[in-house]
Design a protein around this motif. Structure first.
Motif, PDB file in Angstrom:
ATOM      1  N   LYS A 181       0.826  -1.206   0.000  1.00  0.00           N
ATOM      2  CA  LYS A 181       0.000   0.000   0.000  1.00  0.00           C
ATOM      3  C   LYS A 181       0.860   1.256   0.000  1.00  0.00           C
ATOM      4  CE  LYS A 181      -3.730   2.277   2.592  1.00  0.00           C
ATOM      5  NZ  LYS A 181      -4.586   2.221   3.812  1.00  0.00           N
ATOM      6  N   SER A 182       1.998   1.212   0.691  1.00  0.00           N
ATOM      7  CA  SER A 182       2.881   2.383   0.772  1.00  0.00           C
ATOM      8  C   SER A 182       3.439   2.762  -0.593  1.00  0.00           C
ATOM      9  CB  SER A 182       4.029   2.114   1.750  1.00  0.00           C
ATOM     10  OG  SER A 182       4.820   1.015   1.325  1.00  0.00           O
ATOM     11  N   VAL A 183       3.667   1.760  -1.447  1.00  0.00           N
ATOM     12  CA  VAL A 183       4.169   2.018  -2.800  1.00  0.00           C
ATOM     13  C   VAL A 183       3.100   2.709  -3.639  1.00  0.00           C
ATOM     14  CG1 VAL A 183       4.927   0.934  -4.953  1.00  0.00           C
ATOM     15  CG2 VAL A 183       5.861   0.154  -2.768  1.00  0.00           C
ATOM     16  N   VAL A 184       1.879   2.193  -3.568  1.00  0.00           N
ATOM     17  CA  VAL A 184       0.764   2.786  -4.320  1.00  0.00           C
ATOM     18  C   VAL A 184       0.539   4.233  -3.867  1.00  0.00           C
ATOM     19  CG1 VAL A 184      -1.692   2.613  -4.866  1.00  0.00           C
ATOM     20  CG2 VAL A 184      -0.321   0.530  -4.600  1.00  0.00           C
ATOM     21  N   GLU A 185       0.556   4.457  -2.576  1.00  0.00           N
ATOM     22  CA  GLU A 185       0.347   5.807  -2.040  1.00  0.00           C
ATOM     23  C   GLU A 185       1.467   6.749  -2.442  1.00  0.00           C
ATOM     24  OE1 GLU A 185      -0.036   5.046   2.117  1.00  0.00           O
ATOM     25  OE2 GLU A 185      -2.203   4.636   2.007  1.00  0.00           O
ATOM     26  N   ALA A 186       2.700   6.255  -2.490  1.00  0.00           N
ATOM     27  CA  ALA A 186       3.839   7.097  -2.867  1.00  0.00           C
ATOM     28  C   ALA A 186       3.732   7.541  -4.324  1.00  0.00           C
ATOM     29  CB  ALA A 186       5.149   6.342  -2.639  1.00  0.00           C
ATOM     30  N   TYR A 187       3.289   6.632  -5.186  1.00  0.00           N
ATOM     31  CA  TYR A 187       3.101   6.985  -6.598  1.00  0.00           C
ATOM     32  C   TYR A 187       2.016   8.062  -6.747  1.00  0.00           C
ATOM     33  CZ  TYR A 187       6.064   3.772  -9.286  1.00  0.00           C
ATOM     34  OH  TYR A 187       7.128   3.151  -9.888  1.00  0.00           O
ATOM     35  N   TYR A 188       0.903   7.873  -6.067  1.00  0.00           N
ATOM     36  CA  TYR A 188      -0.186   8.853  -6.179  1.00  0.00           C
ATOM     37  C   TYR A 188       0.239  10.210  -5.622  1.00  0.00           C
ATOM     38  CZ  TYR A 188      -4.723  11.113  -5.581  1.00  0.00           C
ATOM     39  OH  TYR A 188      -5.765  12.002  -5.624  1.00  0.00           O
TER      40      TYR A 188
END
Length: 357
Positions: A181-188
């Protein structure tokens, strides 16, 4: 630094940019409507019309929209019986772009343009071209100096790989359904920062009532890991991992490599525009195009070569040049296999903006 492959070789962007040309053609009516709206307003330029192509790259597409826009403005100018205009055409891309290839094509471009619009030296103002190297996530032009901005297939590229995801996205090079989830949030978060900065800069540079047409890869799904926007990076990841399994690529190198790319939903794009507050949305279109489109019914479009012409510089800087041919041989094979199982499509978001304050 990311840049498309220059020159005119087999793997050059110039010879593998038919996809972008198709998209430019499909969105031309939106750009045509925007330029017509601007030219019929009371602030029609009296001496100079300034347009900027953001992420111009190189090859036959670099000047296509400029040609279409000049032709349209000339049609309207003559109908309104306005004085001849001078045209300033600003071509922007990152510093590694092959600007020389564009400049070499300018003499023939101008001759073709004059023939196209039926102009003579006496009734067609001069065209001034400027190469503007730099990131469009920063200021590029003077305040209130540009009438029309255009950009196709550039804004899904982020200014950098999001911070804090190093070694967290193991075995993947982009957002996937298995990414933390942290990766997805960082991209957004990176998309939000970049796109908001882009809008802020363009709001400073655009004249009041000036227009901006932006087309980017996107998605209709609410999920950033949706197959409609991640498949071509997922397939490249698969190709890399087959090479890891055979000892041809170091696993750690794959774990540390992430594509600086984000394909937003139309709601995410709209939210940033509304947050900026200085643009009105006059049109927002979602369209799709097949990976294997072609003008020739006998030939499938080589999507793998298209991707290579765009992303090769980034791959070489991380993995080295030695693996590239084999990587894309495997990538093409995976695409052919997947294409036999399902219909592969790209989702495009096109938004027409007008500066309102």
């Amino acid at each position: 630094m990311l840049h498309v492959n220059g020159g005119e070789g087999e793997m050059s962007y110039a010879n593998n940019s038919l996809l972008s040309r198709k998209v430019l053609s499909s969105t031309w009516l939106i750009a045509k409507e925007a330029i017509s709206k601007f030219c019929h307003q009371s602030n029609f330029p009296t001496t100079t019309f300034t347009m900027a192509e953001l992420g111009c790259s190189c090859g036959p597409n670099a000047l296509l929209i400029a040609s279409n826009l000049v032709e349209r403005v000339e049609e309207i100018r003559k109908r309104l019986q306005k004085n001849a205009l001078e045209y300033q055409i600003l071509l922007n891309d990152l510093h590694g772009n092959d600007f020389n290839a564009i400049f070499r094509s300018l003499p023939s471009f101008l001759e073709e343009l004059k023939t196209k619009i039926g102009a003579h030296d006496s009734d067609f103002g001069p065209c001034f071209f400027n190469g503007v190297p730099g990131s469009f996530y920063f200021r590029l032009f003077p305040t209130n100096s540009v009438h029309f901005f255009h950009s196709t297939y550039t804004l899904h590229w982020l200014s950098r790989v999001p911070e804090g995801i190093e070694n967290k996205n193991k075995g993947k090079i982009f957002i996937s359904s298995t990414s933390p989830k942290s990766v997805v949030e960082a991209y957004y978060k990176q998309f939000q920062m970049d796109f908001s900065m882009f809008l802020k800069c363009r709001a400073e540079e655009l004249v009041i009532d000036g227009h901006m047409i932006l087309t980017m890869l996107g998605r209709t799904s609410e999920e950033p890991w949706s197959k409609e926007c991640t498949s071509f990076w997922e397939f490249l990841s698969l190709a890399l991992n087959t090479m890891v399994a055979e000892g041809l690529v170091e696993e750690e190198k794959v774990d540390l490599f992430n594509i600086p790319n984000y394909m937003p939903s139309w709601k995410e794009v709209e939210a940033e525009v509304l947050e900026e507050g200085r643009f009105g949305i006059s049109h927002l279109q979602v369209s799709k195009i097949d990976w294997d489109f072609s003008d020739d019914a006998e030939t499938k479009y080589d999507f793998a070569k298209c991707v290579r012409s765009v992303i090769e510089s980034l791959l070489i800087s991380h993995f080295g040049e030695a693996i590239i041919d084999e990587l894309f041989r495997r990538y093409k094979k995976i695409i052919v296999e997947k294409r036999s199982e399902e219909r592969l499509q790209i989702t495009n978001l096109t938004i027409s903006l007008i500066k309102i304050k």
